[in-house]
Write a protein that holds these residues in place. Structure first.
Motif, PDB file in Angstrom:
ATOM      1  N   ALA A 102       0.823  -1.211   0.000  1.00 58.75           N
ATOM      2  CA  ALA A 102       0.000   0.000   0.000  1.00 58.75           C
ATOM      3  C   ALA A 102       0.856   1.260   0.000  1.00 58.75           C
ATOM      4  O   ALA A 102       0.504   2.252  -0.639  1.00 58.75           O
ATOM      5  N   SER A 103       1.982   1.220   0.705  1.00 58.75           N
ATOM      6  CA  SER A 103       2.817   2.422   0.753  1.00 58.75           C
ATOM      7  C   SER A 103       3.532   2.685  -0.566  1.00 58.75           C
ATOM      8  O   SER A 103       3.828   3.832  -0.884  1.00 58.75           O
ATOM      9  N   THR A 104       3.821   1.635  -1.326  1.00 55.94           N
ATOM     10  CA  THR A 104       4.533   1.848  -2.584  1.00 55.94           C
ATOM     11  C   THR A 104       3.596   1.997  -3.783  1.00 55.94           C
ATOM     12  O   THR A 104       3.822   2.844  -4.637  1.00 55.94           O
ATOM     13  N   LEU A 105       2.540   1.186  -3.846  1.00 56.39           N
ATOM     14  CA  LEU A 105       1.684   1.166  -5.029  1.00 56.39           C
ATOM     15  C   LEU A 105       0.284   1.720  -4.796  1.00 56.39           C
ATOM     16  O   LEU A 105      -0.506   1.800  -5.736  1.00 56.39           O
ATOM     17  N   GLY A 106      -0.061   2.033  -3.564  1.00 58.06           N
ATOM     18  CA  GLY A 106      -1.366   2.623  -3.274  1.00 58.06           C
ATOM     19  C   GLY A 106      -2.508   1.631  -3.408  1.00 58.06           C
ATOM     20  O   GLY A 106      -2.347   0.425  -3.240  1.00 58.06           O
ATOM     21  N   ILE A 107      -3.690   2.150  -3.735  1.00 58.83           N
ATOM     22  CA  ILE A 107      -4.892   1.316  -3.810  1.00 58.83           C
ATOM     23  C   ILE A 107      -4.799   0.326  -4.956  1.00 58.83           C
ATOM     24  O   ILE A 107      -5.331  -0.780  -4.881  1.00 58.83           O
ATOM     25  N   TYR A 108      -4.103   0.707  -6.028  1.00 62.70           N
ATOM     26  CA  TYR A 108      -3.904  -0.204  -7.155  1.00 62.70           C
ATOM     27  C   TYR A 108      -3.109  -1.432  -6.698  1.00 62.70           C
ATOM     28  O   TYR A 108      -3.468  -2.563  -7.004  1.00 62.70           O
TER      29      TYR A 108
END
Length: 159
Positions: A102-108
Motif C-alpha cells: 500500500a505504501s509503494t503502489l497505493g490502492i492499485y
C-alpha cells in the motif's frame, strides 16, 4: 473538515505514514509476544498498560500521530477476533506485506495483492478439499451454509 484535522495532526510527525505505522505495529507485536510469554494474569496487564503508556508517550513526544495510534489500536483489536493463535500468525505477517504494498503502489497495489491472495487461496487444498470450498469452486447446492452454517438436523432433507 475531517481531512484538515488529520493533516493538522500529521504536521509535527517526522516520519512518513508507512514508517509510523510500521513502528507502531512492531511495538505492538513485541508487547503481544511479551504478554504471551508471561504468566496469564500479569501478561494481559503488561500488554494493556504497556500499549497505553507507549502510545501516549509516543504521541506526546511527537513520534506518531494520534490518528495512527487509533488505526493501529483498531487493527490490534480486530486481530483478536481470530480464535486460534496459530491461525492469526499468517494474517499478522500478511498485514505487514499489505502495508508495504500500500505504501509503494497505493490502492492499485492493494487491489492486485488482494487478487493474488485470493487466487493463491483458491488453489490450495486441505485434505483433498479446496481451501475456499464451497465458495471457490462454486457449488450452488452448498451455498446455504457458505456464510452462516445452521445446526445439523439428522433426518432433515437438504437443500
Amino acid at each position: 473538515m475531517l481531512l484538515l484535522s488529520l493533516m493538522a495532526q500529521r504536521e509535527g510527525v517526522p516520519f512518513p505514514a508507512f514508517l509510523e505505522a510500521l513502528i507502531m505495529e512492531v511495538v505492538f507485536e513485541i508487547l503481544r509476544e511479551a504478554g504471551l510469554r508471561m504468566p496469564r494474569t500479569i501478561g494481559q496487564a503488561v500488554s494493556i498498560v504497556g500499549s497505553i503508556v507507549i502510545g501516549q508517550a509516543a504521541v506526546e513526544a511527537g513520534i506518531v500521530s494520534t490518528v495512527m495510534v487509533v488505526v493501529v489500536a483498531i487493527t490490534a483489536i480486530a486481530s483478536f477476533a481470530i480464535p486460534s493463535y496459530s491461525m492469526s500468525i499468517p494474517i499478522r505477517m500478511l498485514r505487514f506485506g499489505f502495508m508495504m504494498i500500500a505504501s509503494t503502489l497505493g490502492i492499485y497495489g492493494l487491489t492486485i495483492a488482494f487478487i493474488m491472495l485470493v487466487v493463491h487461496l483458491s488453489g490450495l487444498h486441505s485434505f483433498g478439499v479446496p481451501y475456499l470450498s464451497p465458495v471457490a469452486p462454486y457449488k450452488p447446492r452448498k451455498q446455504s451454509d457458505a456464510i452462516l452454517r445452521f445446526p445439523y438436523q439428522p433426518g432433515a432433507k437438504g437443500p
